[in-house]
Design an enzyme around this catalytic site. Structure first.
Site, PDB file in Angstrom:
ATOM      1  N   ALA A 284      -4.732   7.178  -4.394  1.00 42.68           N
ATOM      2  CA  ALA A 284      -3.578   6.990  -4.731  1.00 42.68           C
ATOM      3  C   ALA A 284      -3.103   5.348  -4.593  1.00 42.68           C
ATOM      4  CB  ALA A 284      -2.239   7.172  -3.225  1.00 42.68           C
TER       5      ALA A 284
ATOM      6  N   SER B 160       1.059  -1.404   0.027  1.00 43.20           N
ATOM      7  CA  SER B 160      -0.245  -0.249   0.030  1.00 43.20           C
ATOM      8  C   SER B 160       0.741   1.204  -0.264  1.00 43.20           C
ATOM      9  CB  SER B 160      -0.650  -0.373   0.968  1.00 43.20           C
ATOM     10  OG  SER B 160      -2.023   0.449   1.186  1.00 43.20           O
ATOM     11  N   ASN B 161       0.264   2.486   0.818  1.00 46.46           N
ATOM     12  CA  ASN B 161       0.895   4.045   0.679  1.00 46.46           C
ATOM     13  C   ASN B 161       0.133   4.723   1.194  1.00 46.46           C
ATOM     14  OD1 ASN B 161      -0.848   5.168  -0.521  1.00 46.46           O
ATOM     15  ND2 ASN B 161      -0.685   3.494  -2.130  1.00 46.46           N
ATOM     16  N   HIS B 162       1.711   5.576   1.651  1.00 46.11           N
ATOM     17  CA  HIS B 162       0.609   6.591   2.805  1.00 46.11           C
ATOM     18  C   HIS B 162      -0.532   7.750   2.473  1.00 46.11           C
ATOM     19  CE1 HIS B 162       4.345   5.417   4.893  1.00 46.11           C
ATOM     20  NE2 HIS B 162       4.906   5.868   4.150  1.00 46.11           N
ATOM     21  N   SER B 163      -1.060   7.574   1.619  1.00 44.05           N
ATOM     22  CA  SER B 163      -2.294   8.059   1.217  1.00 44.05           C
ATOM     23  C   SER B 163      -3.515   8.171   2.566  1.00 44.05           C
ATOM     24  CB  SER B 163      -3.240   8.130   0.280  1.00 44.05           C
ATOM     25  OG  SER B 163      -3.832   8.507   0.046  1.00 44.05           O
TER      26      SER B 163
END
Ligand code: CTP
Length: 402
Positions: free
Chosen positions: A277, A209-212
């Site tokens: 994102a 995943s990502n930091h969004s």
């Protein structure tokens, strides 16, 4: 409580109508506004600061510094604090000072340093109100962008009868409410927003995943809802939810799920904002059991995810508006413009990772918005809610479609 969260600076000047400012303060507070008050020195002859301080639940200011405590009142801070500077009543004297940039008191200095909208409610006697010099001063204030709350007609304190009475507090409140009422520019429009991160499963317990945070998407959703739109938010797991209860939230986890939900809604919407994102790649195989630790190294084979904006951009109908985001670390403008045309966006909002106060987890953002026709606007570092409003303004400014 239609003024909840609004900060109103009330100026009170020397006029018999100053007694009405007590009632006006009560009405503002009753509507949920936070009220701070500045009095002119001559207003003190008509009403006490104690009355207004009690009603506003805040100290009342009337001088640059308090001779007892030596504390200095910062007129710039007061001017910047306010969402609206309302001067009621405004006397002919203060009006003349406002019109000519005179600055001999806390009230007049605050007027010159205020960045917010200014409303003034004149109160004076019949012939004073008709005097060409007063009329000229009022016209000057109008030319500065200030709003005049016209004096009402009736019996005046002098015994004369005619126009000159300060507008009744109930009428002033209606003007203030109208001022803050959001436009319903998107009433009847259906809006689709993708927001937050996607999660791409590796096995039952792990994912990519990502930091969004989804803060920007939530702020945009709220802005559309406030302005009357029917909003559908396709929301990645763990992302911030919007405040407005009328927003329809469609929870999703993976990019594929986000695509499928967005694609099913797409044909019926007028505007799409791709704020999510989305993970560009996902594991080729999702292990059905937890992957056990083995060996010193491991690799996961990834395959390209569906590009939601690109896919829906190909299906975009003439009446539809697509807005995309670009998060870049180098050659920002070039990449953003490339995405604008490749993904068939009408607008693209560029976040640069180089800017302080911008980015995924931040409460603020700094953006550049490029339109298909080559026009661009730059924002300062602003709270995400204000960036959302700016994006909506740009959407409204698009020709023909809205
Ligand atoms: N986007 C999307 N689906 C994807 C990837 C991106 O809908 N699979 C959307 C984003 O929501 C954003 C825009 O496309 O509005 C650009 O996203 P960005 O991640 O900046 O660009 P990419 O196309 O993924 O390119 P790159 O990662 O190479 O910069």
């Amino acid at each position: 409580m239609q003024l909840k969260g609004k900060r109103i600076l009330l100026g009170v000047t020397g006029s018999i109508a100053a007694y009405k400012s007590a009632h006006l303060t009560r009405l503002l507070v009753k509507e949920g506004a936070e009220v701070q008050i500045i009095m002119s020195t001559s207003a003190l002859d008509f009403i006490t600061p104690l009355t207004l301080a009690t009603l506003s639940k805040n100290p009342v200011y009337h001088q640059f510094h308090d001779p007892n405590t030596g504390v200095w009142t910062n007129h710039v801070d007061l001017g910047l604090w306010a969402d609206l500077f309302l001067v009621a009543p405004i006397s002919a004297n203060t009006l003349g000072k406002f019109a000519n940039g005179l600055c001999d008191s806390l009230l007049t200095a605050t007027y010159l340093s205020a960045r917010c909208p200014v409303m003034v409610a004149p109160a004076m006697d019949l012939d004073m109100y008709q005097h060409p010099s007063v009329k000229q001063n009022l016209e000057k204030l109008v030319s500065f962008g200030n709003l005049i709350l016209d004096a009402e007609s009736g019996e005046l304190a002098s015994g004369l009868s005619g126009q000159g009475r300060m507008m009744e507090p109930e009428h002033i409140i209606n003007k203030v409410l109208k001022h803050f009422k959001p436009s319903q520019a998107f009433a009847g429009k259906k809006v689709l927003i993708t927001s937050g991160p996607t999660q791409e499963a590796i096995d039952p317990v792990r994912f990519i995943s990502n930091h969004s945070s989804g803060k920007m998407g939530a702020a945009i959703a709220d802005s559309f809802a406030i302005q009357g739109a029917e909003v559908h938010l396709v929301l990645g797991k763990g992302a911030i939810r919007p405040e407005n209860p009328n927003i329809k939230i469609h929870p999703v986890v993976s990019a594929q799920e986000m695509h499928d939900k967005a694609a099913s809604l797409h044909p019926s919407v007028d505007i799409v904002v791709f704020a999510a994102a989305v993970a560009d790649y996902a594991p080729k195989q999702v292990a059905s059991e937890k992957i056990k630790k083995a060996g010193e190294e491991m690799s996961i084979e990834l395959v390209k995810n569906v590009d939601i904006a690109l896919t829906l951009g190909k299906e975009k109908k003439h009446h539809q508006i697509h807005v995309g985001f670009a998060l870049e670390t180098e050659n920002e403008e070039f990449h953003a413009k490339e995405k604008l045309s490749k993904k068939n966006f009408d607008l693209i909002v560029l976040n640069s990772m180089r800017d302080t106060g911008a980015g995924f987890q931040s409460e603020t953002n700094k953006v550049r918005i490029f339109a298909e026709d080559g026009t661009a606007v730059n924002s300062e570092v602003l709270p995400k809610k204000e960036v959302a409003q700016l994006i909506l303004e740009r959407i409204k400014a698009l020709p023909v479609k809205i």
